[in-house]
Write a protein that holds these residues in place. Structure first.
Motif, PDB file in Angstrom:
ATOM      1  N   VAL A  49     -15.697  -3.307  36.266  1.00 11.48           N
ATOM      2  CA  VAL A  49     -14.631  -3.953  35.211  1.00 11.48           C
ATOM      3  C   VAL A  49     -15.218  -3.493  33.764  1.00 11.48           C
ATOM      4  O   VAL A  49     -16.307  -3.832  34.021  1.00 11.48           O
ATOM      5  N   ASP A  50     -15.195  -3.395  32.798  1.00  8.54           N
ATOM      6  CA  ASP A  50     -15.579  -2.961  31.938  1.00  8.54           C
ATOM      7  C   ASP A  50     -16.684  -2.189  31.572  1.00  8.54           C
ATOM      8  O   ASP A  50     -17.104  -1.091  32.440  1.00  8.54           O
ATOM      9  N   ARG A  51     -17.994  -2.865  31.032  1.00  9.33           N
ATOM     10  CA  ARG A  51     -19.509  -2.660  31.503  1.00  9.33           C
ATOM     11  C   ARG A  51     -19.688  -2.870  32.495  1.00  9.33           C
ATOM     12  O   ARG A  51     -21.449  -2.355  32.766  1.00  9.33           O
ATOM     13  N   SER A  52     -19.403  -3.789  33.700  1.00 11.32           N
ATOM     14  CA  SER A  52     -20.029  -5.030  34.947  1.00 11.32           C
ATOM     15  C   SER A  52     -19.199  -3.444  36.602  1.00 11.32           C
ATOM     16  O   SER A  52     -18.334  -3.188  36.497  1.00 11.32           O
ATOM     17  N   GLY A  53     -19.749  -2.839  37.083  1.00 11.75           N
ATOM     18  CA  GLY A  53     -19.331  -2.904  38.562  1.00 11.75           C
ATOM     19  C   GLY A  53     -19.850  -3.411  39.584  1.00 11.75           C
ATOM     20  O   GLY A  53     -21.375  -3.612  39.085  1.00 11.75           O
ATOM     21  N   VAL A  54     -19.515  -3.788  40.435  1.00  9.66           N
ATOM     22  CA  VAL A  54     -20.063  -4.297  41.068  1.00  9.66           C
ATOM     23  C   VAL A  54     -19.968  -3.552  42.798  1.00  9.66           C
ATOM     24  O   VAL A  54     -19.369  -2.599  43.203  1.00  9.66           O
ATOM     25  N   TYR A  55     -21.237  -3.214  43.503  1.00 13.59           N
ATOM     26  CA  TYR A  55     -21.057  -2.027  44.614  1.00 13.59           C
ATOM     27  C   TYR A  55     -22.007  -3.428  46.067  1.00 13.59           C
ATOM     28  O   TYR A  55     -22.796  -3.373  46.385  1.00 13.59           O
ATOM     29  N   ASP A  56     -21.313  -2.694  47.354  1.00 14.37           N
ATOM     30  CA  ASP A  56     -21.918  -3.114  48.563  1.00 14.37           C
ATOM     31  C   ASP A  56     -22.530  -2.000  48.506  1.00 14.37           C
ATOM     32  O   ASP A  56     -21.854  -0.957  48.814  1.00 14.37           O
ATOM     33  N   VAL A  57     -23.999  -2.228  49.464  1.00 17.20           N
ATOM     34  CA  VAL A  57     -24.636  -1.040  50.312  1.00 17.20           C
ATOM     35  C   VAL A  57     -24.776  -2.075  52.035  1.00 17.20           C
ATOM     36  O   VAL A  57     -25.618  -2.586  51.880  1.00 17.20           O
ATOM     37  N   PRO A  75     -27.447  -2.279  62.202  1.00 18.99           N
ATOM     38  CA  PRO A  75     -27.155  -2.622  60.530  1.00 18.99           C
ATOM     39  C   PRO A  75     -28.731  -3.355  60.875  1.00 18.99           C
ATOM     40  O   PRO A  75     -29.086  -4.276  61.668  1.00 18.99           O
ATOM     41  N   ILE A  76     -29.251  -3.156  59.696  1.00 14.00           N
ATOM     42  CA  ILE A  76     -30.802  -3.440  59.188  1.00 14.00           C
ATOM     43  C   ILE A  76     -30.441  -4.929  58.176  1.00 14.00           C
ATOM     44  O   ILE A  76     -31.355  -5.434  58.176  1.00 14.00           O
ATOM     45  N   ALA A  77     -29.568  -4.417  56.934  1.00 10.15           N
ATOM     46  CA  ALA A  77     -29.637  -5.315  55.561  1.00 10.15           C
ATOM     47  C   ALA A  77     -28.354  -4.878  55.042  1.00 10.15           C
ATOM     48  O   ALA A  77     -28.054  -3.142  54.944  1.00 10.15           O
ATOM     49  N   GLU A  78     -27.900  -5.896  54.026  1.00 10.49           N
ATOM     50  CA  GLU A  78     -26.625  -5.651  53.039  1.00 10.49           C
ATOM     51  C   GLU A  78     -27.411  -5.774  52.102  1.00 10.49           C
ATOM     52  O   GLU A  78     -27.949  -6.569  52.265  1.00 10.49           O
ATOM     53  N   PHE A  79     -26.999  -5.364  51.257  1.00 14.12           N
ATOM     54  CA  PHE A  79     -27.631  -5.559  49.541  1.00 14.12           C
ATOM     55  C   PHE A  79     -25.934  -5.221  48.548  1.00 14.12           C
ATOM     56  O   PHE A  79     -24.760  -4.608  49.312  1.00 14.12           O
ATOM     57  N   ARG A  80     -25.742  -6.261  47.927  1.00 14.94           N
ATOM     58  CA  ARG A  80     -24.933  -6.066  46.812  1.00 14.94           C
ATOM     59  C   ARG A  80     -25.814  -6.149  45.121  1.00 14.94           C
ATOM     60  O   ARG A  80     -26.709  -6.469  44.957  1.00 14.94           O
ATOM     61  N   GLY A  81     -25.591  -4.816  44.863  1.00 12.60           N
ATOM     62  CA  GLY A  81     -25.824  -4.553  43.350  1.00 12.60           C
ATOM     63  C   GLY A  81     -24.451  -4.731  42.655  1.00 12.60           C
ATOM     64  O   GLY A  81     -23.231  -4.129  42.415  1.00 12.60           O
ATOM     65  N   ILE A  82     -25.802  -4.985  40.658  1.00 14.67           N
ATOM     66  CA  ILE A  82     -24.173  -5.279  39.788  1.00 14.67           C
ATOM     67  C   ILE A  82     -24.574  -5.010  39.158  1.00 14.67           C
ATOM     68  O   ILE A  82     -26.225  -4.688  38.783  1.00 14.67           O
TER      69      ILE A  82
END
Length: 126
Positions: free
Chosen positions: A93-101, A110-117
């Motif tokens: 959205v506009d200049r921001s993004g949401v990503y799940d890893v 599964p070892i880890a869950e990461f969220r990056g903005i």
């Protein structure tokens, strides 16, 4: 981007796949990447997840940087494991993004869950 990415080169991170809003990268967990418990140091797991996030959010040929990141460690990673971080775009959205890893070992554990903005910055790659 990968030609100038010292992190990928120095830690032998493999770029498995990159597409619009997604990326998959892998890394062999070496003895130098373990902690005092004999398991994968969280910083190296974060490094792999953050790098997959970087490739996914920069995949639209618009430079992006991390605005915020968090990680939840689910299980310990073991020396000799090949970890794979799979990033996917949740929303832009506009200049921001949401990503799940998601980070998993070669058995798919599964070892880890990461969220990056992300936040876009001036410039493109080509």
């Amino acid at each position: 981007m990968s030609a100038e990415d010292n992190t990928v080169q120095r830690h032998a991170i493999r770029i498995e796949a990159v597409g619009p809003g997604e990326a998959s990268l892998s890394m062999l967990l070496t003895a130098a990447m373990t902690n005092g418990h004999g398991t994968g140091h969280g910083g190296f797991i974060f490094l792999l997840a953050d790098t997959a996030f970087a490739y996914a959010c920069n995949s639209h040929n618009q430079r992006c940087v991390a605005q915020h990141c968090s990680i939840t460690y689910l299980r310990p990673a073991r020396e000799g494991s090949r970890l794979t971080a799979t990033a996917r775009e949740v929303r832009r959205v506009d200049r921001s993004g949401v990503y799940d890893v998601s980070v998993a070992d070669e058995q798919g554990t599964p070892i880890a869950e990461f969220r990056g903005i992300s936040r876009t910055a001036p410039g493109t790659f080509f």
